[in-house]
Scaffold this motif. Structure first.
Motif, PDB file in Angstrom:
ATOM      1  N   PHE A 154      16.161  -5.741  21.321  1.00  0.00           N
ATOM      2  CA  PHE A 154      16.458  -5.675  20.215  1.00  0.00           C
ATOM      3  C   PHE A 154      17.480  -6.892  19.834  1.00  0.00           C
ATOM      4  O   PHE A 154      18.103  -7.555  20.794  1.00  0.00           O
ATOM      5  CB  PHE A 154      17.591  -4.371  20.111  1.00  0.00           C
ATOM      6  N   TYR A 155      17.396  -7.186  18.305  1.00  0.00           N
ATOM      7  CA  TYR A 155      17.920  -8.671  18.129  1.00  0.00           C
ATOM      8  C   TYR A 155      19.368  -8.417  17.236  1.00  0.00           C
ATOM      9  O   TYR A 155      19.008  -7.517  16.354  1.00  0.00           O
ATOM     10  CB  TYR A 155      17.068  -9.499  17.519  1.00  0.00           C
ATOM     11  N   ALA A 156      20.358  -9.167  17.098  1.00  0.00           N
ATOM     12  CA  ALA A 156      21.456  -8.850  16.286  1.00  0.00           C
ATOM     13  C   ALA A 156      21.091  -9.141  14.995  1.00  0.00           C
ATOM     14  O   ALA A 156      20.295 -10.411  14.782  1.00  0.00           O
ATOM     15  CB  ALA A 156      22.722  -9.588  16.925  1.00  0.00           C
ATOM     16  N   VAL A 157      21.726  -8.666  13.988  1.00  0.00           N
ATOM     17  CA  VAL A 157      21.625  -8.871  12.550  1.00  0.00           C
ATOM     18  C   VAL A 157      23.006  -8.965  11.969  1.00  0.00           C
ATOM     19  O   VAL A 157      23.807  -7.971  12.060  1.00  0.00           O
ATOM     20  CB  VAL A 157      20.576  -7.818  11.535  1.00  0.00           C
ATOM     21  N   ARG A 158      23.274 -10.193  11.486  1.00  0.00           N
ATOM     22  CA  ARG A 158      24.748 -10.297  10.709  1.00  0.00           C
ATOM     23  C   ARG A 158      24.258 -10.777   9.360  1.00  0.00           C
ATOM     24  O   ARG A 158      23.436 -11.525   8.974  1.00  0.00           O
ATOM     25  CB  ARG A 158      25.279 -11.166  11.645  1.00  0.00           C
ATOM     26  N   ARG A 159      25.563 -11.127   8.788  1.00  0.00           N
ATOM     27  CA  ARG A 159      25.624 -11.638   7.593  1.00  0.00           C
ATOM     28  C   ARG A 159      27.054 -12.592   7.495  1.00  0.00           C
ATOM     29  O   ARG A 159      28.209 -12.140   8.380  1.00  0.00           O
ATOM     30  CB  ARG A 159      25.415 -10.867   6.340  1.00  0.00           C
ATOM     31  N   LYS A 160      26.960 -13.581   6.916  1.00  0.00           N
ATOM     32  CA  LYS A 160      28.308 -14.397   6.615  1.00  0.00           C
ATOM     33  C   LYS A 160      29.481 -13.513   6.172  1.00  0.00           C
ATOM     34  O   LYS A 160      29.138 -12.811   5.145  1.00  0.00           O
ATOM     35  CB  LYS A 160      28.073 -15.485   6.038  1.00  0.00           C
TER      36      LYS A 160
END
Length: 222
Positions: A154-160
């Motif tokens: 699993f890979y992290a998903v972020r936004r600024k």
């Protein structure tokens, strides 16, 4: 009736000892029963129980079970290796950080696991997890349930983050230099507090000295 004292000793699967096992040892009178302790954890393995034989693949006794002791007895931990690993990483899959490595989950086939919270990254808001590198939309939220059928990454998903200017006013809506110097720019989600009270950004709150918290949009929102 005076009973002969006997010792029940606990070891790992191969018969080796360590502090995790020696602290489980018990001395008991002959003919009395002991309650078998919880098997110490072993990373990547499922604890099945105890056996009186080394390197056993099946447990003869479960933790919490009772066994009558009639002779000095040794118990050996029984483990089974979990077949699957669930690995977590940053969005590009390149992080070597312990913050991600600590999230690794070992699981059995069809076991349902809970996806962990993403590690905090300064200046970013966590959105969730995806199963492909570089994606900007999460497939799973933090805390989602996932049924394990194979090894998975699993890979992290972020936004600024967005930033907001917080200003303070007197109860009558007026201000002066003492209030103006309290103004600050903070990241969304920051908790602002005074006199034991707190207010989450995006809410208007009255504080103990009739101060009003006002949130203004920053240039990021325009």
């Amino acid at each position: 009736v005076r009973r002969t004292s006997l010792k029940a000793s606990f070891y790992d699967q191969t018969g080796k000892s360590s502090s995790n096992f020696t602290k489980l040892n018990q001395v008991i009178g002959k003919g009395l029963s002991i309650t078998l302790p919880k098997v110490p954890e072993k990373t990547g393995y499922q604890a099945l129980g105890w056996s009186k034989s080394k390197n056993a693949s099946k447990a003869s006794y479960k933790a919490g079970g009772k066994v009558v002791v009639n002779t000095t007895t040794s118990f050996y931990a029984v483990y089974r290796k979990y077949p699957y690993e669930i690995i977590f990483n940053n969005n590009s899959g390149t992080s070597k950080s312990q913050a991600y490595q600590a999230l690794k989950i070992y699981a059995s086939s069809n076991q349902v696991v809970t996806l962990p919270k993403l590690p905090k990254a300064t200046g970013y808001i966590n959105l969730g997890w995806t199963t492909s590198k570089g994606k900007t939309t999460p497939l799973y939220k933090e805390g989602s349930r996932y049924k394990v059928k194979k090894n998975k990454k699993f890979y992290a998903v972020r936004r600024k983050s967005k930033y907001y200017k917080v200003t303070f006013f007197r109860g009558d809506g007026k201000t002066d230099s003492s209030y103006q110097k309290l103004a600050k720019t903070v990241e969304e989600g920051t908790v602002i507090g005074k006199i034991g009270e707190s207010a989450k950004l995006f809410n208007k709150d009255n504080f103990g000295e009739h101060l009003n918290l006002q949130v203004l949009n920053s240039e990021n929102d325009q």
